[in-house]
Design a protein around this motif. Structure first.
Motif, PDB file in Angstrom:
ATOM      1  N   LYS A 336      64.818 -66.922 107.486  1.00 28.95           N
ATOM      2  CA  LYS A 336      64.365 -65.967 106.480  1.00 28.95           C
ATOM      3  C   LYS A 336      63.010 -66.377 105.907  1.00 28.95           C
ATOM      4  O   LYS A 336      62.131 -65.535 105.701  1.00 28.95           O
ATOM      5  CB  LYS A 336      65.401 -65.862 105.356  1.00 28.95           C
ATOM      6  N   ALA A 337      62.829 -67.683 105.649  1.00 20.83           N
ATOM      7  CA  ALA A 337      61.550 -68.154 105.115  1.00 20.83           C
ATOM      8  C   ALA A 337      60.431 -67.959 106.132  1.00 20.83           C
ATOM      9  O   ALA A 337      59.321 -67.529 105.780  1.00 20.83           O
ATOM     10  CB  ALA A 337      61.669 -69.630 104.728  1.00 20.83           C
ATOM     11  N   LYS A 338      60.710 -68.266 107.394  1.00 22.87           N
ATOM     12  CA  LYS A 338      59.680 -68.120 108.420  1.00 22.87           C
ATOM     13  C   LYS A 338      59.327 -66.649 108.637  1.00 22.87           C
ATOM     14  O   LYS A 338      58.161 -66.304 108.857  1.00 22.87           O
ATOM     15  CB  LYS A 338      60.147 -68.758 109.727  1.00 22.87           C
ATOM     16  N   ASP A 339      60.315 -65.779 108.559  1.00 25.81           N
ATOM     17  CA  ASP A 339      60.048 -64.344 108.665  1.00 25.81           C
ATOM     18  C   ASP A 339      59.162 -63.869 107.517  1.00 25.81           C
ATOM     19  O   ASP A 339      58.285 -63.010 107.705  1.00 25.81           O
ATOM     20  CB  ASP A 339      61.362 -63.556 108.672  1.00 25.81           C
ATOM     21  N   LYS A 340      59.389 -64.420 106.336  1.00 24.09           N
ATOM     22  CA  LYS A 340      58.564 -64.055 105.179  1.00 24.09           C
ATOM     23  C   LYS A 340      57.122 -64.518 105.379  1.00 24.09           C
ATOM     24  O   LYS A 340      56.177 -63.763 105.112  1.00 24.09           O
ATOM     25  CB  LYS A 340      59.163 -64.690 103.915  1.00 24.09           C
ATOM     26  N   ARG A 342      55.698 -65.020 108.208  1.00 18.35           N
ATOM     27  CA  ARG A 342      55.158 -64.198 109.292  1.00 18.35           C
ATOM     28  C   ARG A 342      54.689 -62.843 108.741  1.00 18.35           C
ATOM     29  O   ARG A 342      53.650 -62.318 109.161  1.00 18.35           O
ATOM     30  CB  ARG A 342      56.222 -64.013 110.370  1.00 18.35           C
ATOM     31  N   ALA A 343      55.455 -62.290 107.799  1.00 18.25           N
ATOM     32  CA  ALA A 343      55.071 -61.010 107.204  1.00 18.25           C
ATOM     33  C   ALA A 343      53.823 -61.149 106.329  1.00 18.25           C
ATOM     34  O   ALA A 343      52.952 -60.267 106.332  1.00 18.25           O
ATOM     35  CB  ALA A 343      56.238 -60.455 106.375  1.00 18.25           C
ATOM     36  N   ILE A 344      53.725 -62.259 105.593  1.00 18.30           N
ATOM     37  CA  ILE A 344      52.554 -62.479 104.747  1.00 18.30           C
ATOM     38  C   ILE A 344      51.285 -62.587 105.579  1.00 18.30           C
ATOM     39  O   ILE A 344      50.220 -62.072 105.209  1.00 18.30           O
ATOM     40  CB  ILE A 344      52.743 -63.750 103.881  1.00 18.30           C
ATOM     41  N   THR A 345      51.372 -63.275 106.720  1.00 19.56           N
ATOM     42  CA  THR A 345      50.191 -63.517 107.560  1.00 19.56           C
ATOM     43  C   THR A 345      50.046 -62.490 108.679  1.00 19.56           C
ATOM     44  O   THR A 345      49.311 -62.725 109.641  1.00 19.56           O
ATOM     45  CB  THR A 345      50.266 -64.936 108.162  1.00 19.56           C
ATOM     46  N   LYS A 346      50.740 -61.384 108.571  1.00 25.55           N
ATOM     47  CA  LYS A 346      50.604 -60.325 109.577  1.00 25.55           C
ATOM     48  C   LYS A 346      49.149 -59.879 109.648  1.00 25.55           C
ATOM     49  O   LYS A 346      48.535 -59.572 108.627  1.00 25.55           O
ATOM     50  CB  LYS A 346      51.510 -59.153 109.216  1.00 25.55           C
ATOM     51  N   ARG A 347      48.595 -59.819 110.844  1.00 25.23           N
ATOM     52  CA  ARG A 347      47.150 -59.723 110.975  1.00 25.23           C
ATOM     53  C   ARG A 347      46.563 -58.342 110.681  1.00 25.23           C
ATOM     54  O   ARG A 347      45.350 -58.189 110.632  1.00 25.23           O
ATOM     55  CB  ARG A 347      46.741 -60.146 112.389  1.00 25.23           C
ATOM     56  N   ASN A 348      47.394 -57.325 110.458  1.00 25.40           N
ATOM     57  CA  ASN A 348      46.863 -56.001 110.154  1.00 25.40           C
ATOM     58  C   ASN A 348      47.006 -55.616 108.687  1.00 25.40           C
ATOM     59  O   ASN A 348      47.008 -54.431 108.348  1.00 25.40           O
ATOM     60  CB  ASN A 348      47.549 -54.953 111.037  1.00 25.40           C
ATOM     61  N   ARG A 349      47.139 -56.602 107.803  1.00 20.08           N
ATOM     62  CA  ARG A 349      47.337 -56.293 106.387  1.00 20.08           C
ATOM     63  C   ARG A 349      46.057 -55.824 105.705  1.00 20.08           C
ATOM     64  O   ARG A 349      46.112 -55.201 104.652  1.00 20.08           O
ATOM     65  CB  ARG A 349      47.900 -57.520 105.655  1.00 20.08           C
ATOM     66  N   GLY A 350      44.915 -56.167 106.249  1.00 22.35           N
ATOM     67  CA  GLY A 350      43.660 -55.663 105.706  1.00 22.35           C
ATOM     68  C   GLY A 350      43.234 -56.289 104.397  1.00 22.35           C
ATOM     69  O   GLY A 350      42.491 -55.672 103.623  1.00 22.35           O
ATOM     70  N   ARG A 351      43.667 -57.506 104.121  1.00 22.41           N
ATOM     71  CA  ARG A 351      43.244 -58.219 102.909  1.00 22.41           C
ATOM     72  C   ARG A 351      42.358 -59.389 103.290  1.00 22.41           C
ATOM     73  O   ARG A 351      42.382 -59.855 104.424  1.00 22.41           O
ATOM     74  CB  ARG A 351      44.463 -58.723 102.133  1.00 22.41           C
ATOM     75  N   GLU A 352      41.591 -59.866 102.308  1.00 17.44           N
ATOM     76  CA  GLU A 352      40.748 -61.030 102.555  1.00 17.44           C
ATOM     77  C   GLU A 352      41.615 -62.236 102.884  1.00 17.44           C
ATOM     78  O   GLU A 352      42.729 -62.381 102.374  1.00 17.44           O
ATOM     79  CB  GLU A 352      39.891 -61.337 101.333  1.00 17.44           C
ATOM     80  N   ALA A 353      41.080 -63.104 103.724  1.00 18.56           N
ATOM     81  CA  ALA A 353      41.844 -64.276 104.159  1.00 18.56           C
ATOM     82  C   ALA A 353      42.241 -65.157 102.982  1.00 18.56           C
ATOM     83  O   ALA A 353      43.335 -65.729 102.967  1.00 18.56           O
ATOM     84  CB  ALA A 353      41.035 -65.070 105.180  1.00 18.56           C
ATOM     85  N   ARG A 354      41.352 -65.284 102.000  1.00 20.29           N
ATOM     86  CA  ARG A 354      41.678 -66.140 100.841  1.00 20.29           C
ATOM     87  C   ARG A 354      42.862 -65.579 100.052  1.00 20.29           C
ATOM     88  O   ARG A 354      43.650 -66.342  99.486  1.00 20.29           O
ATOM     89  CB  ARG A 354      40.457 -66.292  99.934  1.00 20.29           C
TER      90      ARG A 354
END
Length: 479
Positions: A336-340, A342-354
């Motif tokens: 569950k933690a790793k899935d979370k 993975r969702a945070i770092t999903k590459r199409n989120r369109g937010r700044e890397a920082r």
């Protein structure tokens, strides 16, 4: 109520529903006030409605910033309302005319596919419930069993996990794990009120609690009566839940059976499989017969501590070694933690890397604050490598076209030949994020400067603090 300048903010007792919310955010209640240990107090309602107690209750509810109830009143709007109607509210409670609003029901999906029903009282009802809880806690805290760890001052889920390990090392290697089906929704009102009357002589307080229990539930605009249960989400519910199961705790302590309980998660310990089977049968009969609760027979089972696949408690498991038992994070909790992440770092989120790095850091620190008592140094090394590559992949994706990637690699010190080869690669982002050129350009040091939280170092520092807190709480309990 006091004026606005006398009202500050501190914590509020309400559970947010994840693993614990998946137990990853498991908490313990605040310590009760000193000097409030007397039971059998016919003047209890006056103490509940004392101005100082009500103001302290308001500050806790305000700090929690919970959602509005059925009346739509926000926490911010509560103070002007209380200034105008505070005396009218307290007078109606003294006269027995106060009628709580129905709670607003909200369903929270469970990891196993079920739904946890939360009941959100209105803000004014949460303040009164908090005021009641603050005066009842000092009465009941000395009466609770030693094996009860949920919603109690100076105790936490981590303490319960450590206690199970201590019992296992003393030979109690078999466990009965009891799962109560919709515990908060099935508390028997008559049974609960009679338990409260054993320690509370002020019938006005009993009737006030009864009105909260019978206030009803609003779902999709329709109000339904509540004949059983205590809505999970109000400040008073955790205390009532502990009062209800305290009889079970003491009954099995009298039978010399170690009981570890966190809210409705119950573990009974014994030294043989045969004894565990008998305990499962007798405890099920007791809970369903005397306490009128429903035991989920599919999920309730016996397990040997140290069998990681079979034993899970508050997101933890154990493994057996020659020198004793090691606390582990259960496989489901790790997934569950790793899935979370993975969702945070999903590459199409369109937010700044920082922003992504900062969000990752917040989650890691919160997760480790709960799970750091477990042995997982190797796991943190693995996750560090994996998460850095996820972040490099995210940044590489944001650079988009080959020219931008080539220029950025040059700026970050990569020789022109290798920068061009990497920028023109037709391989996927995950593959390129693992290449030497990208690893040197977006180095570990640069990620740390951008705010990345190294899991290994964070785990080691937080683990030391967790152990120190556990030792401190153990010493305080012994004293």
């Amino acid at each position: 109520m006091k004026k606005a300048e006398n009202i500050g903010s501190d914590g509020c007792l309400q559970r947010d529903s994840t693993e614990c919310k998946g137990y990853a955010e498991a908490q313990s209640a605040d310590r009760p006030e000193t000097g409030e240990t007397g039971s059998k107090t016919p003047e209890l309602l006056e103490r509940i409605l004392d101005r100082n107690n009500l103001n302290r209750a308001y500050k806790r509810v305000k700090a929690n910033k919970g959602a509005p109830g059925v009346d739509g009143m926000s926490v911010e709007a509560a103070l002007p309302w209380l200034k105008e109607h505070g005396k009218e509210l307290t007078d109606s409670i003294r006269e027995g005319k106060y009628k709580p609003d129905p709670v607003r029901r909200k369903g929270i999906p469970k990891p196993d596919g079920g739904v946890r029903n939360l009941g959100i009282p209105s803000v004014k009802d949460r303040i009164i419930q908090q005021a009641v809880s603050q005066k009842l806690m000092p009465i009941y805290e000395p009466l609770f069993a030693d094996g009860s760890y949920g919603y109690r001052p100076g105790r936490s889920g981590q303490d319960a996990v450590l206690k199970i390990r201590a019992y296992a090392e003393d030979g109690y290697e078999w466990a009965v794990l009891l799962d109560l089906s919709k515990y908060f929704d099935t508390l028997n009102h008559e049974k609960l009120l009679n338990l409260l009357r054993k320690e509370i002589d002020d019938e006005r307080v009993i009737q006030l609690i009864k009105r909260f229990l019978k206030s009803g539930v609003m779902e999709d605009g329709v109000v339904m009566a509540t004949e059983e249960g205590s809505p999970q989400g109000g400040p008073l519910s955790p205390l009532l839940a502990n009062v209800y199961l305290n009889e079970f705790d003491h009954e099995y302590e009298r039978r010399n059976v170690p009981v570890i309980r966190y809210a409705d998660d119950i573990v009974l310990l014994c030294k043989s499989e045969r004894a565990a089977q008998r305990l499962l049968e007798s405890s099920t009969r007791y809970l369903e017969g005397k306490l009128k609760l429903k035991v989920n027979r599919e999920k309730s089972h016996i397990a040997k501590i140290g069998t990681i696949k079979e034993f899970k408690f508050l997101g933890f498991a154990y493994s057996k070694r020659k020198n004793g038992y090691l606390i582990r994070v259960h496989q489901k909790s790790k997934k569950k933690a790793k899935d979370k992440l993975r969702a945070i770092t999903k590459r199409n989120r369109g937010r700044e890397a920082r922003q992504i790095i900062a969000e990752t850091k917040r989650f890691i620190q919160g997760w480790l604050n709960y799970y750091a008592i477990a042995e997982m140094k190797t796991l943190m090394h693995e996750w560090d490598s994996w998460l850095r590559r996820r972040l490099r992949m995210y940044i590489w994706k944001q650079w988009k076209n080959p020219r931008t990637r080539f220029n950025n690699l040059l700026k970050l010190g990569i020789p022109e030949k290798y920068a061009w080869m990497t920028a023109m690669s037709r391989r996927g982002c995950w593959f390129v994020a693992g290449t030497t050129s990208v690893g040197r350009a977006i180095s570990n040091e640069r990620l740390v400067k951008a705010g990345y939280c190294e899991l290994t170092s964070a785990y080691e520092s937080i683990k030391v603090a967790c152990v120190e807190r556990a030792v401190y709480r153990t010493v305080c309990t012994v004293r």
